[in-house]
Motif scaffolding. Structure first.
Motif, PDB file in Angstrom:
ATOM      1  N   LYS A 226     -10.848 -22.045   7.870  1.00 46.68           N
ATOM      2  CA  LYS A 226      -9.750 -21.902   8.825  1.00 46.68           C
ATOM      3  C   LYS A 226     -10.038 -22.615  10.138  1.00 46.68           C
ATOM      4  N   ASN A 227     -11.212 -22.321  10.731  1.00 44.32           N
ATOM      5  CA  ASN A 227     -11.515 -22.896  12.046  1.00 44.32           C
ATOM      6  C   ASN A 227     -12.646 -23.925  12.003  1.00 44.32           C
ATOM      7  N   LYS A 228     -13.104 -24.284  10.813  1.00 46.56           N
ATOM      8  CA  LYS A 228     -14.138 -25.319  10.638  1.00 46.56           C
ATOM      9  C   LYS A 228     -15.410 -24.993  11.421  1.00 46.56           C
ATOM     10  N   ASP A 229     -15.749 -23.718  11.505  1.00 48.49           N
ATOM     11  CA  ASP A 229     -16.954 -23.294  12.207  1.00 48.49           C
ATOM     12  C   ASP A 229     -17.701 -22.305  11.329  1.00 48.49           C
TER      13      ASP A 229
ATOM     14  N   THR B 241     -17.810 -11.094  10.680  1.00 46.14           N
ATOM     15  CA  THR B 241     -17.348 -11.404   9.327  1.00 46.14           C
ATOM     16  C   THR B 241     -18.478 -11.253   8.323  1.00 46.14           C
TER      17      THR B 241
ATOM     18  N   SER C  21     -16.236 -21.723   7.881  1.00 45.78           N
ATOM     19  CA  SER C  21     -14.901 -21.182   7.671  1.00 45.78           C
ATOM     20  C   SER C  21     -13.903 -22.306   7.421  1.00 45.78           C
TER      21      SER C  21
END
Length: 330
Positions: free
Chosen positions: A25-28, A34, A23
């Motif tokens: 957004k959260n770097k995970d 999802t 992701s």
């Protein structure tokens, strides 16, 4: 038709790709929820492609040319056969004096008048109360309860004698009994203007309330499953990307409108009306503004039925000639 094996392969590869993505957004890695949501969108898109659904594609970035091509797809007409309609109504008909006529009346009104479900449920009790009980049939004014023409009136439909008799019987007997029970259970109860209301089996808070479209849809599907009127569809699990077959009701309530058109056209033609006159009569009954709309929606189904009838006549003639020893097609 959709190819389950091909779609399973696509979904499997898509899921493997999603599980490796990170992701922004959260770097995970993407959450399982999802991934499931995106797979579900991909499944809807595959069905949209396979069935040529005229509704907008579930992807906002679908090819524009493909979207415009799907937008003009003709709506499929799925009428009840005579045997399906007969067995369906027989199942809904009360078997004892204490059972309700409401569900049978709602469905029979759709078959007999071509009315939409919201139009049937919008019939008011005051309209039935004003009817002349000495006449065999009656004209009823319908109104829309949703859509662009909400509250629109002026469309008159002919109510057959049997339907009129049962509607009056429901109003004067069953409905008044339900209202009395509702008033006894709730001192604040206010009688709704709609004719069809929840019966005595409803909860104490909903007894006597106006009957909802969702409840009719549930009843309609359950009755078809009980009658064996089903269709098999392919479904995909977003979590596993595996396909499975499930049984669903073959028809929706709107198919009673399709059935009315097919049988009304057949009746008008047998009565001596021309095709143009028959389409005009059906257009007035359905409430369409233009006869071209009626022909565009239902013309293909009528043409298919006429072809099937002619083929059946030719087959019968060939069989008669074969039995009589005359020449016939091989």
């Amino acid at each position: 038709m959709i190819d389950p094996t091909r779609v399973e392969g696509l979904l499997y590869k898509y899921r493997a790709d999603l599980e490796e993505r990170v992701s922004a957004k959260n770097k995970d890695y993407l959450a399982q929820a999802t991934i499931a949501a995106r797979l579900d969108t991909a499944i809807q898109y595959q069905f949209w492609l396979a069935h040529k659904d005229p509704k907008p594609a579930p992807f906002s970035h679908q090819p524009r040319g493909l979207a415009s091509q799907r937008r003009h797809t003709t709506r499929k007409v799925v009428p009840f056969t005579l045997s399906e309609m007969t067995s369906f109504l027989q199942y809904l008909a009360p078997k004892t004096a204490t059972e309700s006529w409401r569900n049978w009346l709602i469905c029979y009104a759709g078959f007999a008048t071509g009315a939409r479900l919201d139009e049937v449920l919008s019939i008011e009790a005051s309209q039935i109360a004003k009817w002349d009980r000495t006449t065999s049939s009656q004209v009823l004014t319908l109104r829309r309860s949703k859509g662009r023409r909400t509250g629109a009136t002026g469309r008159d439909v002919h109510i057959p004698a049997r339907l009129k008799e049962k509607l009056q019987q429901y109003y004067f007997d069953e409905r008044k009994s339900i209202i009395a029970q509702a008033k006894a259970a709730n001192c604040r109860y206010a009688e709704p203007p709609e004719l069809f209301i929840n019966g005595s089996k409803a909860t104490a808070t909903s007894i006597g309330a106006a009957h909802k479209q969702r409840r009719v849809a549930e009843m309609f599907s359950a009755a078809q499953l009980a009658c064996g009127q089903v269709r098999t569809i392919t479904q995909f699990d977003p979590l596993t990307a595996r396909s499975r077959e499930s049984r669903k009701a073959k028809h929706t309530f709107h198919h009673t409108r399709h059935t009315y058109v097919v049988h009304a056209y057949r009746y008008y033609i047998s009565a001596g009306l021309s095709r143009d006159q028959a389409w005009m009569a059906i257009k007035e009954a359905l409430g369409h503004r233009r006869v071209s709309t009626t022909i565009e929606l239902y013309g293909a189904a009528i043409a298919d039925e006429e072809i099937a009838q002619r083929n059946a006549q030719f087959d019968l003639m060939n069989e008669m000639m074969r039995l009589s020893g005359g020449p016939h097609e091989q």
